[in-house]
Design a protein around this motif. Structure first.
Motif, PDB file in Angstrom:
ATOM      1  N   PRO A  37       0.832  -1.221   0.000  1.00 40.57           N
ATOM      2  CA  PRO A  37       0.000   0.000   0.000  1.00 40.57           C
ATOM      3  C   PRO A  37       0.859   1.259   0.000  1.00 40.57           C
ATOM      4  O   PRO A  37       1.896   1.331   0.667  1.00 40.57           O
ATOM      5  CB  PRO A  37      -0.807  -0.132   1.288  1.00 40.57           C
ATOM      6  CG  PRO A  37       0.025  -1.005   2.180  1.00 40.57           C
ATOM      7  CD  PRO A  37       0.737  -1.966   1.265  1.00 40.57           C
ATOM      8  N   LEU A  38       0.411   2.276  -0.756  1.00 41.31           N
ATOM      9  CA  LEU A  38       1.143   3.533  -0.860  1.00 41.31           C
ATOM     10  C   LEU A  38       0.285   4.734  -0.452  1.00 41.31           C
ATOM     11  O   LEU A  38       0.752   5.879  -0.546  1.00 41.31           O
ATOM     12  CB  LEU A  38       1.641   3.738  -2.299  1.00 41.31           C
ATOM     13  CG  LEU A  38       2.544   2.633  -2.874  1.00 41.31           C
ATOM     14  CD1 LEU A  38       2.886   2.948  -4.330  1.00 41.31           C
ATOM     15  CD2 LEU A  38       3.816   2.491  -2.049  1.00 41.31           C
ATOM     16  N   GLY A  39      -0.948   4.507  -0.038  1.00 37.01           N
ATOM     17  CA  GLY A  39      -1.803   5.603   0.392  1.00 37.01           C
ATOM     18  C   GLY A  39      -2.682   6.131  -0.725  1.00 37.01           C
ATOM     19  O   GLY A  39      -2.676   5.636  -1.850  1.00 37.01           O
ATOM     20  N   GLY A  40      -3.420   7.207  -0.418  1.00 37.94           N
ATOM     21  CA  GLY A  40      -4.378   7.744  -1.369  1.00 37.94           C
ATOM     22  C   GLY A  40      -3.898   8.955  -2.132  1.00 37.94           C
ATOM     23  O   GLY A  40      -4.558   9.408  -3.062  1.00 37.94           O
ATOM     24  N   ASP A  41      -2.752   9.518  -1.775  1.00 36.52           N
ATOM     25  CA  ASP A  41      -2.238  10.699  -2.450  1.00 36.52           C
ATOM     26  C   ASP A  41      -1.268  10.289  -3.553  1.00 36.52           C
ATOM     27  O   ASP A  41      -0.292   9.575  -3.306  1.00 36.52           O
ATOM     28  CB  ASP A  41      -1.534  11.621  -1.454  1.00 36.52           C
ATOM     29  CG  ASP A  41      -1.001  12.876  -2.110  1.00 36.52           C
ATOM     30  OD1 ASP A  41       0.204  12.896  -2.469  1.00 36.52           O
ATOM     31  OD2 ASP A  41      -1.786  13.815  -2.314  1.00 36.52           O
ATOM     32  N   TYR A  42      -1.519  10.766  -4.781  1.00 37.71           N
ATOM     33  CA  TYR A  42      -0.724  10.329  -5.929  1.00 37.71           C
ATOM     34  C   TYR A  42       0.748  10.729  -5.795  1.00 37.71           C
ATOM     35  O   TYR A  42       1.652   9.900  -6.012  1.00 37.71           O
ATOM     36  CB  TYR A  42      -1.320  10.925  -7.212  1.00 37.71           C
ATOM     37  CG  TYR A  42      -0.561  10.539  -8.465  1.00 37.71           C
ATOM     38  CD1 TYR A  42      -0.582   9.231  -8.962  1.00 37.71           C
ATOM     39  CD2 TYR A  42       0.183  11.490  -9.153  1.00 37.71           C
ATOM     40  CE1 TYR A  42       0.114   8.885 -10.108  1.00 37.71           C
ATOM     41  CE2 TYR A  42       0.888  11.156 -10.297  1.00 37.71           C
ATOM     42  CZ  TYR A  42       0.849   9.854 -10.773  1.00 37.71           C
ATOM     43  OH  TYR A  42       1.552   9.502 -11.908  1.00 37.71           O
TER      44      TYR A  42
END
Length: 519
Positions: A37-42
């Motif tokens: 997972p890398l989060g929701g911010d591009y």
């Protein structure tokens, strides 16, 4: 980054690093793909991506080492160029800097000017291998474990990567200094980092076995490879075992050179050149021409062959031919010590095949595959038809060959009339396997002749008839074009393809061949 970012996927508004697990490692990994997972911010996901991908690649590398007991590992699975390695490390260092700034103790950390000086010396090439190892050795090993490089420590390639990592470290320190002053918009100034191209998407896997199957189908559709690649099939399997995988897209020239050198340990240069390398070169050339692979990496992979030295003529002399002819004519079916006899087909092959070869110049397997229906009478001449329907013909086409009167006088037609329909010299039942059965009998005939003591050193028992036929044809002044048509040789010039060689022309040549004076 413009366009689709490699290894980055968006699932329900959340970004993930994604890496497909190679098929040959899925049983060990237990998954078909790995994600982080890398989060929701591009933008934040882009900063985290290099480190996440490196960690996933490391997991693949660990699985590959577990599989290494079953196969050897060659080139790195996820190779990166030095500038790509440097860019990946630079991005990871910036992300790590972000994490550290959340710790209040980080405010007391200052830039180490000695480290900056050492990095600059390393970039300039003034650092020893030991100094480079102290500066970035740990980082190099991390990229090695992730499958991004295979350079040996101390090699030129290793030093290039080390210097690139030193550039990344120096650039990361420069960004850290700018951030200490509140500037978080800094960009790398070193062209190595600034101009680094993102890794290209890996080529889609191309199954080697399927590629070979499709190639054979194409060749058969064009009228070739009637035997379904019987001789070449083991070549592809041998290559697959050497590679340790079945992905034709991953084959490199270096792989093929190593394979060639391994083959040379127990095979002759002619076999390696004419069978093994030739087969793979043809396959990959077809794959490139049909856009199955981007390039033919085998195009320049060759094995020099020593010129064969002949200490005598390759065909039988008059005396040798007469001795073999008599031995064949007088052959009787053998019974061994335990009362088991060879098959009637084998005995018939040893009697009649050398005699027919003597008067036709045919390849031995073209005669051992003859069927009863391949023999007919036309306008007073007995004729045999050598056809791929009976097994295998090197040129791919059928040809009619008149039988010499002496062959008839010796009783061959009586043998044909008494034979059952189908093959006369082998016991094959399945037409798909006729070529294999005929080849096996050909080998039996050659073995018998060698064991008879009638074959001089340097002479091929069966092929010697082919050489002798052409020699005798020249002695009686026969046309080479007619001789080629009887033997199944292609014309040597474009002019040879004009006009037909009729049965009448062939009959005239066959009739002119001298008889053997039997004892």
């Amino acid at each position: 980054m413009a366009g689709k970012v490699r290894h980055l996927v968006n699932r329900k508004g959340r970004y993930h690093a994604r890496l497909v697990v190679p098929k040959d490692l899925r049983q060990i990994v237990g998954k078909t793909e790995l994600r982080a997972p890398l989060g929701g911010d591009y933008r934040h996901a882009l900063r985290l991506l290099p480190g996440a991908v490196a960690e996933l690649q490391h997991q693949i590398a660990l699985a590959e080492r577990k599989a290494s007991t079953k196969r050897s590992i060659g080139a790195p699975r996820y190779p990166l160029a030095p500038d790509q390695i440097a860019h990946s490390h630079y991005m990871q260092r910036l992300e790590f800097d972000d994490e550290l700034r959340n710790d209040p103790r980080y405010a007391s950390v200052e830039i180490d000017e000695l480290l900056v000086s050492r990095l600059r010396n390393a970039i300039a090439g003034r650092a020893s291998d030991d100094e480079l190892r102290q500066l970035v050795g740990r980082q190099i090993e991390q990229f090695r474990k992730a499958g991004n490089l295979s350079a040996k420590p101390g090699s030129d390639e290793w030093r290039i990567v080390a210097r690139a990592l030193c550039s990344a470290e120096l650039e990361a320190l420069a960004r850290a200094a700018e951030r200490d002053e509140g500037d978080f918009a800094g960009q790398p100034s070193d062209p190595l980092i600034k101009n680094a191209q993102p890794p290209e998407d890996a080529a889609a896997p191309v199954n080697l076995a399927q590629l070979w199957s499709d190639y054979k189908a194409s060749r058969k559709q064009a009228g070739f490879m009637k035997d379904n690649g019987r001789r070449q099939n083991p070549v592809i399997e041998n290559l697959r075992q050497h590679l340790g995988h079945s992905d034709a897209a991953r084959i490199t020239k270096k792989d093929l050179l190593a394979w060639r050198d391994k083959l040379m340990q127990d095979k002759g240069a002619k076999t390696v050149s004419d069978i093994y390398l030739s087969t793979v070169r043809s396959l990959l050339r077809w794959a490139e021409e049909n856009e199955r692979l981007p390039t033919n990496v085998a195009a320049t992979v060759r094995q020099p062959r020593p010129r064969r030295q002949h200490g005598r003529e390759r065909g039988y002399t008059d005396a040798e031919a007469l001795a073999v002819f008599n031995a064949a004519l007088s052959y009787k079916r053998k019974i061994n010590a335990v009362g088991r006899s060879e098959t009637p087909h084998q005995a018939a092959a040893k009697k009649w095949c050398p005699i027919i070869c003597a008067f036709t110049g045919a390849r031995i397997s073209e005669i051992t595959q003859l069927r009863k229906e391949d023999v007919r009478q036309e306008d007073g001449w007995w004729i045999i038809r050598i056809t791929p329907d009976a097994g295998s013909v090197k040129a791919g086409n059928y040809r009619d060959v008149p039988l010499h009167p002496q062959v008839i006088e010796l009783g061959f037609i009586d043998f044909v009339k008494a034979a059952s329909p189908g093959p006369m010299f082998h016991a094959g039942k399945d037409p798909e396997k006729y070529a294999t059965a005929a080849s096996s009998v050909s080998d039996e005939v050659a073995k018998w002749l060698r064991n008879s003591g009638l074959i001089p050193e340097g002479v091929w028992p069966n092929h010697a008839w082919r050489h002798r036929f052409k020699t005798v044809a020249r002695e009686i002044g026969a046309s080479d074009r007619v001789t080629d048509a009887i033997c199944g040789h292609a014309g040597r010039t474009a002019g040879d393809n004009y006009g037909d060689v009729t049965l009448k022309a062939k009959e005239r040549l066959i009739e002119a061949l001298p008889e053997y004076q039997l004892v």
